[in-house]
Design a protein around this motif. Sequence first.
Motif, mmCIF file in Angstrom:
data_model
loop_
_atom_site.group_PDB
_atom_site.id
_atom_site.type_symbol
_atom_site.label_atom_id
_atom_site.label_comp_id
_atom_site.label_asym_id
_atom_site.label_seq_id
_atom_site.Cartn_x
_atom_site.Cartn_y
_atom_site.Cartn_z
ATOM 1 N N UNK A 1 0.802 -1.223 0.000
ATOM 2 C CA UNK A 1 0.000 0.000 0.000
ATOM 3 C C UNK A 1 0.835 1.273 0.000
ATOM 4 N N UNK A 2 2.162 1.125 -0.076
ATOM 5 C CA UNK A 2 3.022 2.304 -0.009
ATOM 6 C C UNK A 2 4.036 2.282 -1.155
ATOM 7 N N UNK A 3 4.357 3.440 -1.722
ATOM 8 C CA UNK A 3 5.329 3.485 -2.825
ATOM 9 C C UNK A 3 6.729 3.094 -2.387
ATOM 10 N N UNK A 4 7.010 3.179 -1.074
ATOM 11 C CA UNK A 4 8.349 2.815 -0.608
ATOM 12 C C UNK A 4 8.664 1.336 -0.832
ATOM 13 N N UNK A 5 7.636 0.493 -1.021
ATOM 14 C CA UNK A 5 7.887 -0.916 -1.310
ATOM 15 C C UNK A 5 8.215 -1.150 -2.779
ATOM 16 N N UNK A 6 7.821 -0.200 -3.629
ATOM 17 C CA UNK A 6 8.121 -0.328 -5.048
ATOM 18 C C UNK A 6 9.521 0.198 -5.346
ATOM 19 N N UNK A 7 9.845 1.379 -4.838
ATOM 20 C CA UNK A 7 11.184 1.944 -4.986
ATOM 21 C C UNK A 7 11.599 2.535 -3.644
ATOM 22 N N UNK A 8 12.670 2.026 -3.074
ATOM 23 C CA UNK A 8 13.144 2.498 -1.771
ATOM 24 C C UNK A 8 14.066 3.700 -1.941
ATOM 25 N N UNK A 9 14.476 4.266 -0.830
ATOM 26 C CA UNK A 9 15.334 5.447 -0.846
ATOM 27 C C UNK A 9 16.662 5.177 -1.550
ATOM 28 N N UNK A 10 17.134 3.937 -1.506
ATOM 29 C CA UNK A 10 18.409 3.597 -2.140
ATOM 30 C C UNK A 10 18.239 3.116 -3.582
ATOM 31 N N UNK A 11 17.009 3.192 -4.111
ATOM 32 C CA UNK A 11 16.759 2.789 -5.482
ATOM 33 C C UNK A 11 16.457 1.312 -5.667
ATOM 34 N N UNK A 12 16.465 0.545 -4.593
ATOM 35 C CA UNK A 12 16.173 -0.884 -4.683
ATOM 36 C C UNK A 12 14.661 -1.117 -4.760
ATOM 37 N N UNK A 13 14.277 -2.375 -4.942
ATOM 38 C CA UNK A 13 12.859 -2.748 -5.038
ATOM 39 C C UNK A 13 12.529 -3.649 -3.843
ATOM 40 N N UNK A 14 12.123 -3.065 -2.727
ATOM 41 C CA UNK A 14 11.902 -3.844 -1.512
ATOM 42 C C UNK A 14 10.850 -4.936 -1.640
ATOM 43 N N UNK A 15 9.843 -4.729 -2.505
ATOM 44 C CA UNK A 15 8.783 -5.729 -2.608
ATOM 45 C C UNK A 15 9.336 -7.058 -3.102
ATOM 46 N N UNK A 16 10.431 -7.024 -3.846
ATOM 47 C CA UNK A 16 11.089 -8.258 -4.254
ATOM 48 C C UNK A 16 11.958 -8.810 -3.136
ATOM 49 N N UNK A 17 12.693 -7.922 -2.473
ATOM 50 C CA UNK A 17 13.604 -8.374 -1.420
ATOM 51 C C UNK A 17 12.878 -8.997 -0.238
ATOM 52 N N UNK A 18 11.725 -8.447 0.114
ATOM 53 C CA UNK A 18 11.048 -8.918 1.326
ATOM 54 C C UNK A 18 10.627 -10.385 1.204
ATOM 55 N N UNK A 19 10.323 -10.824 -0.006
ATOM 56 C CA UNK A 19 9.920 -12.214 -0.190
ATOM 57 C C UNK A 19 11.043 -13.164 0.182
ATOM 58 N N UNK A 20 12.274 -12.748 -0.076
ATOM 59 C CA UNK A 20 13.424 -13.622 0.116
ATOM 60 C C UNK A 20 14.069 -13.430 1.489
ATOM 61 N N UNK A 21 13.521 -12.525 2.265
ATOM 62 C CA UNK A 21 14.016 -12.331 3.641
ATOM 63 C C UNK A 21 12.952 -12.683 4.662
#
Length: 420
Positions: free
Chosen positions: A218-238
């Motif tokens: 529900x937040x844009x920070x999961x699509x593009x984080x402050x460092x330019x990464x894509x957290x929505x992908x990373x969270x699945x693997x963590x």
Amino acid sequence: MAALTENDLAAVDARLAATDTLLATEYAGDDGTRQPVHTLYVPADRYDPELPARFGAQAAEAVAAAGGTAALAEAVGLGHLAEQLAPLVDAKLAQEPIEDLRLDFEDGYGARPDDEEDTDAVLAAERVAAAVAAGVAPPFIGIRFKCFEAPTRRRGIRTLDLFLSTLAAQGRLPDGLVLTLPKVTTVEQVEAMVSLCEIFEERLGLAAGRLRFEVQMETPQLIVAADGSVPVAALLHRAKGRVSALHYGTYDYSASLQIAAAYQSMEHPAADFAKQVMQVAVAETGVRLSDGSTNVIPVGDPDHVRGAWQLHARLVRRSLERGYYQGWDLAATQLPTRYLATYAFYREGFAAAAARLDNYLHGSDATIMDEPATARALARFVVRGLECGAVTADEVRTATGSEPAELVRLAHPKLIAKEA
């Protein structure tokens, strides 16, 4: 004589060992279990074991007032399938009107005194346990608690604790138990939820890995984080395999992007972008996707009801065509168009998919040569239609020349390895 030696091949194996492990563990594919076609949200304090049957009756009454299911199918552009759809949808509303029910302690419940929410959390667990014991619970049921942002974090965790502790005290947790973590902004919030699940399992005597949860995007920070990464992908693997689904939140996400309220929609370009990123992130991970909701409810003036039904049916179909096989519903009167649009999607594609599967499995048509990946997609399509009631097992047997269980194994080949 071959140029490569066993040592050469072993060196390649060693070089790719990490890749082999990654593919086997992080991209294991869908587990073959049923995915509901929707999630219906209700404020937690309004739930009782009779609610699904009551909502089914309310949906049927609304359809009857509009002239019946066939007339509604005509009104939403599905008149060509009305005779096929009407009996199937009528049966669904009578027998299984809700596939996945979420008792909401977040936006739909609001901020209330702590003692009131404590009471409702315990009561919700007791009622869920009673419904499961009586055989009247939906196939999937659970709660959405408040998010892990600082103002609501402890309240949300306490509600989750009371709900799970009370449910566990009633006996075995429901097989279809679902927990929903909303308004996720960072991977760390998901990791915190993973840690809590581990603690609950230890202290409530649950098997390790028993608790999984959905993440609401529900937040844009999961699509593009402050460092330019894509957290929505990373969270699945963590998340140690505990994330079962990603759900798109239409209105919170739209508001975060400052989209005017009148234009906040499941089909806004900003929504499509976010959902495409989500779709790529979950590919082959086994994590499911769910689209959001429309807040235009079919109640009140007949013209408004008709327009709301048309909108809902169109949006459901749009999601299905884009590979989102689940969505949110907010009212009993959205159930008829949920099933009409869903059933039409599967029935319209069934004959062609079944014929190609028959050919793939039995060589019935030499003019089509589908590859294994396409056959898996065809089988998944037919299996989804079967699971939700859009097609019957007899129709599947007749059209494909195969038993449904054979198609399930074709759709999810890794099930064969598990069975072995």
